[in-house]
Design a protein around this motif. Structure first.
Motif, PDB file in Angstrom:
ATOM      1  N   ASN A   1       7.222  14.049  12.794  1.00  0.00           N
ATOM      2  CA  ASN A   1       5.845  14.055  13.265  1.00  0.00           C
ATOM      3  C   ASN A   1       5.784  14.856  14.559  1.00  0.00           C
ATOM      4  OD1 ASN A   1       3.846  12.322  11.631  1.00  0.00           O
ATOM      5  ND2 ASN A   1       5.671  11.016  11.681  1.00  0.00           N
ATOM      6  N   ASN A   2       4.714  14.677  15.315  1.00  0.00           N
ATOM      7  CA  ASN A   2       4.583  15.321  16.624  1.00  0.00           C
ATOM      8  C   ASN A   2       4.483  14.274  17.725  1.00  0.00           C
ATOM      9  OD1 ASN A   2       4.546  17.992  15.555  1.00  0.00           O
ATOM     10  ND2 ASN A   2       2.400  17.725  14.982  1.00  0.00           N
ATOM     11  N   LEU A   3       5.169  13.161  17.549  1.00  0.00           N
ATOM     12  CA  LEU A   3       5.138  12.086  18.535  1.00  0.00           C
ATOM     13  C   LEU A   3       5.825  12.538  19.815  1.00  0.00           C
ATOM     14  CD1 LEU A   3       6.046   9.136  16.147  1.00  0.00           C
ATOM     15  CD2 LEU A   3       3.773   9.747  16.997  1.00  0.00           C
TER      16      LEU A   3
ATOM     17  N   LYS B   1      -3.953  -7.722   7.838  1.00  0.00           N
ATOM     18  CA  LYS B   1      -2.961  -8.365   8.708  1.00  0.00           C
ATOM     19  C   LYS B   1      -1.782  -8.947   7.935  1.00  0.00           C
ATOM     20  CE  LYS B   1      -5.349 -12.840   8.819  1.00  0.00           C
ATOM     21  NZ  LYS B   1      -5.921 -13.900   9.706  1.00  0.00           N
ATOM     22  N   ASN B   2      -1.952  -9.205   6.621  1.00  0.00           N
ATOM     23  CA  ASN B   2      -0.869  -9.818   5.851  1.00  0.00           C
ATOM     24  C   ASN B   2      -0.060  -8.806   5.047  1.00  0.00           C
ATOM     25  OD1 ASN B   2      -1.444 -12.508   6.638  1.00  0.00           O
ATOM     26  ND2 ASN B   2      -3.115 -12.595   5.148  1.00  0.00           N
ATOM     27  N   ILE B   3      -0.265  -7.534   5.271  1.00  0.00           N
ATOM     28  CA  ILE B   3       0.424  -6.516   4.480  1.00  0.00           C
ATOM     29  C   ILE B   3       1.922  -6.516   4.796  1.00  0.00           C
ATOM     30  CG2 ILE B   3       0.233  -4.547   6.075  1.00  0.00           C
ATOM     31  CD1 ILE B   3      -0.833  -3.019   3.466  1.00  0.00           C
ATOM     32  N   THR B   4       2.743  -6.247   3.764  1.00  0.00           N
ATOM     33  CA  THR B   4       4.195  -6.285   3.941  1.00  0.00           C
ATOM     34  C   THR B   4       4.858  -4.918   3.795  1.00  0.00           C
ATOM     35  OG1 THR B   4       4.585  -6.756   1.596  1.00  0.00           O
ATOM     36  CG2 THR B   4       4.297  -8.646   3.065  1.00  0.00           C
ATOM     37  N   THR B   5       4.252  -4.020   3.016  1.00  0.00           N
ATOM     38  CA  THR B   5       4.868  -2.721   2.745  1.00  0.00           C
ATOM     39  C   THR B   5       3.812  -1.632   2.819  1.00  0.00           C
ATOM     40  OG1 THR B   5       6.504  -3.722   1.272  1.00  0.00           O
ATOM     41  CG2 THR B   5       6.177  -1.355   1.073  1.00  0.00           C
ATOM     42  N   VAL B   6       4.043  -0.620   3.665  1.00  0.00           N
ATOM     43  CA  VAL B   6       3.097   0.483   3.834  1.00  0.00           C
ATOM     44  C   VAL B   6       3.865   1.799   3.748  1.00  0.00           C
ATOM     45  CG1 VAL B   6       1.418   1.584   5.360  1.00  0.00           C
ATOM     46  CG2 VAL B   6       1.596  -0.910   5.295  1.00  0.00           C
ATOM     47  N   SER B   7       3.452   2.660   2.820  1.00  0.00           N
ATOM     48  CA  SER B   7       4.052   3.990   2.669  1.00  0.00           C
ATOM     49  C   SER B   7       2.933   5.029   2.756  1.00  0.00           C
ATOM     50  CB  SER B   7       4.790   4.108   1.328  1.00  0.00           C
ATOM     51  OG  SER B   7       5.835   3.174   1.235  1.00  0.00           O
ATOM     52  N   LEU B   8       2.827   5.671   3.915  1.00  0.00           N
ATOM     53  CA  LEU B   8       1.815   6.709   4.138  1.00  0.00           C
ATOM     54  C   LEU B   8       2.488   8.045   4.416  1.00  0.00           C
ATOM     55  CD1 LEU B   8      -0.642   4.700   6.443  1.00  0.00           C
ATOM     56  CD2 LEU B   8      -0.768   5.021   3.979  1.00  0.00           C
ATOM     57  N   ASN B   9       3.754   8.165   4.078  1.00  0.00           N
ATOM     58  CA  ASN B   9       4.540   9.349   4.391  1.00  0.00           C
ATOM     59  C   ASN B   9       4.126  10.545   3.541  1.00  0.00           C
ATOM     60  OD1 ASN B   9       5.937   7.315   2.541  1.00  0.00           O
ATOM     61  ND2 ASN B   9       6.971   9.220   1.957  1.00  0.00           N
ATOM     62  N   ASN B  10       4.519  11.723   3.993  1.00  0.00           N
ATOM     63  CA  ASN B  10       4.272  12.979   3.282  1.00  0.00           C
ATOM     64  C   ASN B  10       2.787  13.202   3.027  1.00  0.00           C
ATOM     65  OD1 ASN B  10       7.146  11.999   2.435  1.00  0.00           O
ATOM     66  ND2 ASN B  10       7.170  14.200   2.074  1.00  0.00           N
TER      67      ASN B  10
ATOM     68  N   LEU C   1       0.858  -1.190   0.000  1.00  0.00           N
ATOM     69  CA  LEU C   1       0.000   0.000   0.000  1.00  0.00           C
ATOM     70  C   LEU C   1       0.887   1.232   0.000  1.00  0.00           C
ATOM     71  CD1 LEU C   1      -2.840   1.312   0.282  1.00  0.00           C
ATOM     72  CD2 LEU C   1      -2.514   1.209   2.764  1.00  0.00           C
ATOM     73  N   ASP C   2       0.767   2.052  -1.037  1.00  0.00           N
ATOM     74  CA  ASP C   2       1.557   3.279  -1.145  1.00  0.00           C
ATOM     75  C   ASP C   2       0.623   4.441  -1.422  1.00  0.00           C
ATOM     76  OD1 ASP C   2       4.596   4.228  -2.969  1.00  0.00           O
ATOM     77  OD2 ASP C   2       3.345   5.317  -1.555  1.00  0.00           O
ATOM     78  N   LEU C   3       0.392   5.268  -0.396  1.00  0.00           N
ATOM     79  CA  LEU C   3      -0.446   6.462  -0.519  1.00  0.00           C
ATOM     80  C   LEU C   3       0.371   7.706  -0.205  1.00  0.00           C
ATOM     81  CD1 LEU C   3      -3.640   5.176   1.369  1.00  0.00           C
ATOM     82  CD2 LEU C   3      -3.137   5.043  -1.064  1.00  0.00           C
ATOM     83  N   SER C   4       1.675   7.614  -0.335  1.00  0.00           N
ATOM     84  CA  SER C   4       2.559   8.707   0.050  1.00  0.00           C
ATOM     85  C   SER C   4       2.396   9.899  -0.881  1.00  0.00           C
ATOM     86  CB  SER C   4       4.013   8.238   0.048  1.00  0.00           C
ATOM     87  OG  SER C   4       4.392   7.801  -1.244  1.00  0.00           O
TER      88      SER C   4
ATOM     89  N   ASN D   1       4.207  13.531   8.681  1.00  0.00           N
ATOM     90  CA  ASN D   1       2.783  13.700   8.940  1.00  0.00           C
ATOM     91  C   ASN D   1       2.629  14.553  10.189  1.00  0.00           C
ATOM     92  OD1 ASN D   1       0.950  12.123   7.010  1.00  0.00           O
ATOM     93  ND2 ASN D   1       2.519  10.590   7.467  1.00  0.00           N
ATOM     94  N   SER D   2       1.483  14.483  10.821  1.00  0.00           N
ATOM     95  CA  SER D   2       1.247  15.222  12.070  1.00  0.00           C
ATOM     96  C   SER D   2       0.775  14.263  13.149  1.00  0.00           C
ATOM     97  CB  SER D   2       0.209  16.332  11.834  1.00  0.00           C
ATOM     98  OG  SER D   2       0.649  17.251  10.864  1.00  0.00           O
ATOM     99  N   LEU D   3       1.367  13.087  13.205  1.00  0.00           N
ATOM    100  CA  LEU D   3       0.971  12.066  14.167  1.00  0.00           C
ATOM    101  C   LEU D   3       1.345  12.483  15.581  1.00  0.00           C
ATOM    102  CD1 LEU D   3       2.108   8.908  12.158  1.00  0.00           C
ATOM    103  CD2 LEU D   3      -0.143   9.996  12.206  1.00  0.00           C
ATOM    104  N   THR D   4       0.514  12.102  16.521  1.00  0.00           N
ATOM    105  CA  THR D   4       0.710  12.483  17.920  1.00  0.00           C
ATOM    106  C   THR D   4       0.748  11.230  18.795  1.00  0.00           C
ATOM    107  OG1 THR D   4      -1.682  12.740  18.215  1.00  0.00           O
ATOM    108  CG2 THR D   4      -0.445  14.702  17.563  1.00  0.00           C
TER     109      THR D   4
END
Length: 729
Positions: free
Chosen positions: A272-274, A214-223, A198-201, A248-251
């Motif tokens: 981020n804002n972690l 649950k079986n996902i191997t690659t996730v790009s949600l950056n920018n 999944l690439d939504l960057s 992102n603006s994750l907290t």
């Protein structure tokens, strides 16, 4: 006898008809393909279709930009890569409507386009990249229920991802990066049990992070602009190998379980804002190779497993025992801001309680009025969401390839299986083909010898395609199977800013008792407009590369390197970055050559690695890709002459770049005459960080790419303002 001949003739005709009918394309499918071409407004990529009218040819006619695969008389795969490369100025110009020469025209209809696509019932692979497609994806996309791979990257798509996509249960790869999506993600993404990539960057999503399969191997949600906490569900993704949530603006406090996922190799939570504390005894997975939690508000003690990780970035936080942390005043401000937010939250909670009680009372008396109000509010909530937000802080880019065409080695193998049914973009060449292409490797075709492994020849294939052929020798002892596996992985790297690796040839016919070697030939596309270094030396009034042009080259190459580092597992490092390895095509689009040789250099070195040849491919630890790219940046600022006096420049002149007066004496006059000072300052700052002798303080390539895009955006704004100023009277 005559009857026998007639019977055999009939049998032969039936056999020919069977062979043709089993491989030919239905006329209706051919009509659909031509209709799609018309709706895409006849892109240059599809000019190859002008050479034939036979239906069977469309299934086997292929180029670097187009591939159509067919099976059982139906289209199963469509891959089209266009030439509508996104410009930095498009970030500000695009408001949800057509842009001349950048998007498809105003008459283009996404609804009609997907209606046509829906008629291809057997379509399993759909890749439409950089074609200028604009609009919102219609919910009818679910009609493509056979799709396993969907890539619509580097277009002008906006709005929300339709809920219909969650009904595409066969989907394994979903790539929508480098667009303008600014709505929400549909509920139910976790129901796509086959989804692995999944690439939504590089979009503008501002909702909560989605629950993932649950079986996902690659996730790009950056920018993006995701602003929620990181779901605890992510700690149960046992198959995930790459997770990028940066920019992102994750907290909130990142779940400690992310670091111990058994298959995780790349984890990026930077920018981020972690906040909060990580356990001192935090457990890091044995498979993890790269961790980035930099530029957040984490505090307390830095866990030891992050300090000892292979590649770990934790700078610009509030850790008590880490290097390059934020000033104490900034950290104290963060704590105070959090205290105020809690205090304000209590006040708001009390106010909401009072208002709620009043509303309940009013509902009891005026229930019919409330019904009317709720209908009005409901209509507002369902109003159109496709209008774009202002992109003043956008850091979109073309990923080029985008976007990331390949994300993991697992993905590469899947694409390989799918490509076996169609035409390979990478293939085996015969030695006879190469000899014919180079006139028996005539000296007149020799392009280079001695500057790197092997010789370089320029050739022309039988179909007229110009190519570059690299020839070198490898030992036959124990290495060929390994070399073939490595070449196969290298062959499947595809990015708009990488010189395309077309194929290879391995020839052992010249072996003798004293020569236990084989010749290996690597065939690449020919890039016609010279290299970046020579262009930097050109000071012609019309031909010199001005600052915006140089930024475009640097952004393109940075995207390619970022892809090599993070778009494939394992990543490709030590890519021999030099300005003369950056080639420009006729549109001045940058393409990186000689990439990825770090994975085959040791194989080559066993037979040719005399002296320090291997060292020239495998850079010293300090001279990693970021460090080398820093000197390409420096050449872009100062000129190519700096490459021969690196140490002298760094010790005598580098510090002077921060002073505006001294800067005029050092920076290339072409740059000074075509840049804005703000854009130049941004570029100088990131250059200084890249060539910092201390590798731990160098930025990540995400940082480099973001800063270069920002510099280009600032420059585009300055150029736009300059053009809009009235002429003096």
């Amino acid at each position: 006898m005559g009857f026998t001949r007639f019977f055999l003739f009939q049998l032969y005709c039936s056999w020919v008809f069977f062979i043709y009918s089993s491989h030919s394309l239905q006329s209706s499918q051919t009509q659909i393909l031509h209709q799609l071409r018309k709706q895409l407004e006849y892109p240059n990529s599809l000019e190859i279709w002008n050479t034939t009218s036979a239906a069977i040819d469309l299934c086997f006619l292929s180029s670097l930009q187009v591939n159509i695969s067919c099976q059982d008389n139906s289209v199963t795969e469509i891959r089209i890569h266009g030439d509508k490369v996104r410009q930095q100025s498009d970030l500000l110009r695009f408001k949800g409507y057509a842009i001349p020469n950048q998007t498809l025209s105003e008459s283009f209809s996404m609804d009609s386009f997907f209606t046509t696509l829906g008629r291809l019932n057997s379509l399993r692979v759909l890749s439409l990249v950089s074609l200028g497609i604009w609009g919102s994806i219609p919910d009818k996309i679910h009609r493509l229920d056979s799709l396993e791979y969907l890539d619509l990257s580097s277009n002008f798509l906006f709005g929300s991802i339709p809920s219909g996509i969650t009904r595409m249960v066969n989907l394994q790869t979903l790539v929508l990066d480098d667009n303008f999506f600014n709505g929400s993600l549909p509920n139910g993404l976790d129901s796509l049990s086959n989804l692995q990539i999944l690439d939504l960057s590089l979009n503008k999503f501002d909702s909560q992070l989605p629950i993932l399969p649950k079986n996902i191997t690659t996730v790009s949600l950056n920018n993006n602009s995701f602003s929620s906490i990181i779901p605890l569900q992510y700690t149960s993704l046992d198959q995930i190998q790459r997770l990028d949530l940066s920019f992102n603006s994750l907290t909130g406090n990142p779940p400690s379980g992310l670091f111990s996922l058994k298959n995780i190799s790349y984890l990026n939570l930077g920018f981020n804002n972690l906040s909060g504390l990580l356990p001192v005894d935090l457990i890091c997975s044995n498979s993890i190779e790269s961790v980035d939690i930099s530029n957040n508000n984490m505090k307390g003690s830095l866990p030891s497993c992050l300090v000892t990780a292979k590649s770990s970035k934790y700078n610009r936080n509030c850790f008590s025992n880490g290097l390059d942390q934020k000033p104490e005043s900034d950290c104290a401000e963060t704590v105070e801001r959090r205290r105020r937010r809690r205090s304000n939250g209590k006040k708001i909670g009390a106010l909401v309680g009072i208002i709620g009680a009043v509303l309940v009372f009013v509902m009891g008396i005026l229930w019919f009025g409330f019904g009317l109000i709720s209908r009005v509010l409901g209509s507002r909530e369902t109003s159109e969401k496709h209008l774009l937000q202002k992109s003043g802080e956008d850091n979109n880019s073309v990923s080029g390839f985008n976007t990331n065409v390949l994300s993991t080695a697992r993905y590469i193998s899947q694409v390989g299986k799918g490509s076996e049914e169609g035409v390979h973009s990478h293939r085996l060449f015969s030695l006879e083909e190469l000899m014919e292409a180079t006139n028996n490797f005539n000296d007149s075709t020799l392009m280079g010898d001695g500057s790197s492994y092997g010789k370089l020849y320029k050739g022309r294939l039988e179909n007229g395609t110009k190519v570059v052929i690299r020839c070198f020798s490898v030992s036959k002892k124990y290495t060929m199977r390994n070399l073939k596996l490595r070449l196969d992985l290298l062959a499947r790297l595809r990015h708009p800013h990488l010189v395309c690796f077309l194929g290879h040839c391995i020839d052992g016919s010249g072996r003798t008792e004293s020569d236990d070697t084989e010749k290996v030939y690597l065939i690449y596309e020919y890039v016609s407009n010279g290299n970046y270094s020579s262009k930097l030396s050109d000071n012609g009034l019309e031909t010199a590369l001005k600052w915006p042009d140089r930024l475009a080259v640097l952004v393109g190459v940075a995207k390619a390197i970022h892809f090599l580092h993070t778009g494939v597992i394992p990543g490709f490092f030590n890519n021999r970055l030099k300005s003369n390895n950056i080639l420009l095509n006729e549109h001045r689009m940058a393409k990186l050559s000689d990439y990825g040789f770090s994975i085959i250099a040791d194989e080559i070195g066993k037979s040719e690695g005399k002296g320090d040849g291997v060292k020239s491919w495998q850079m010293k630890f300090l001279e990693d890709d970021i460090y080398s790219f820093g000197f390409i940046l420096l050449e872009s600022l100062v000129g190519p002459s700096v490459s021969g006096r690196r140490e002298a420049f760094m010790s005598n002149e580098m510090a002077s770049l921060g002073d505006l007066d001294n800067r005029k004496k050092i920076i290339d006059p072409v740059v000074l005459g075509s840049c804005s000072q703000e854009s130049l300052t941004i570029a100088i700052s990131i250059t200084e960080k890249c060539i910092n002798p201390g590798s731990i303080t160098r930025p990540s390539f995400e940082d480099v790419l973001w800063n270069l895009q920002y510099a280009a955006q600032v420059q585009a704004n300055a150029d736009g303002e300059q053009r809009s100023e009235p002429l003096p009277r």
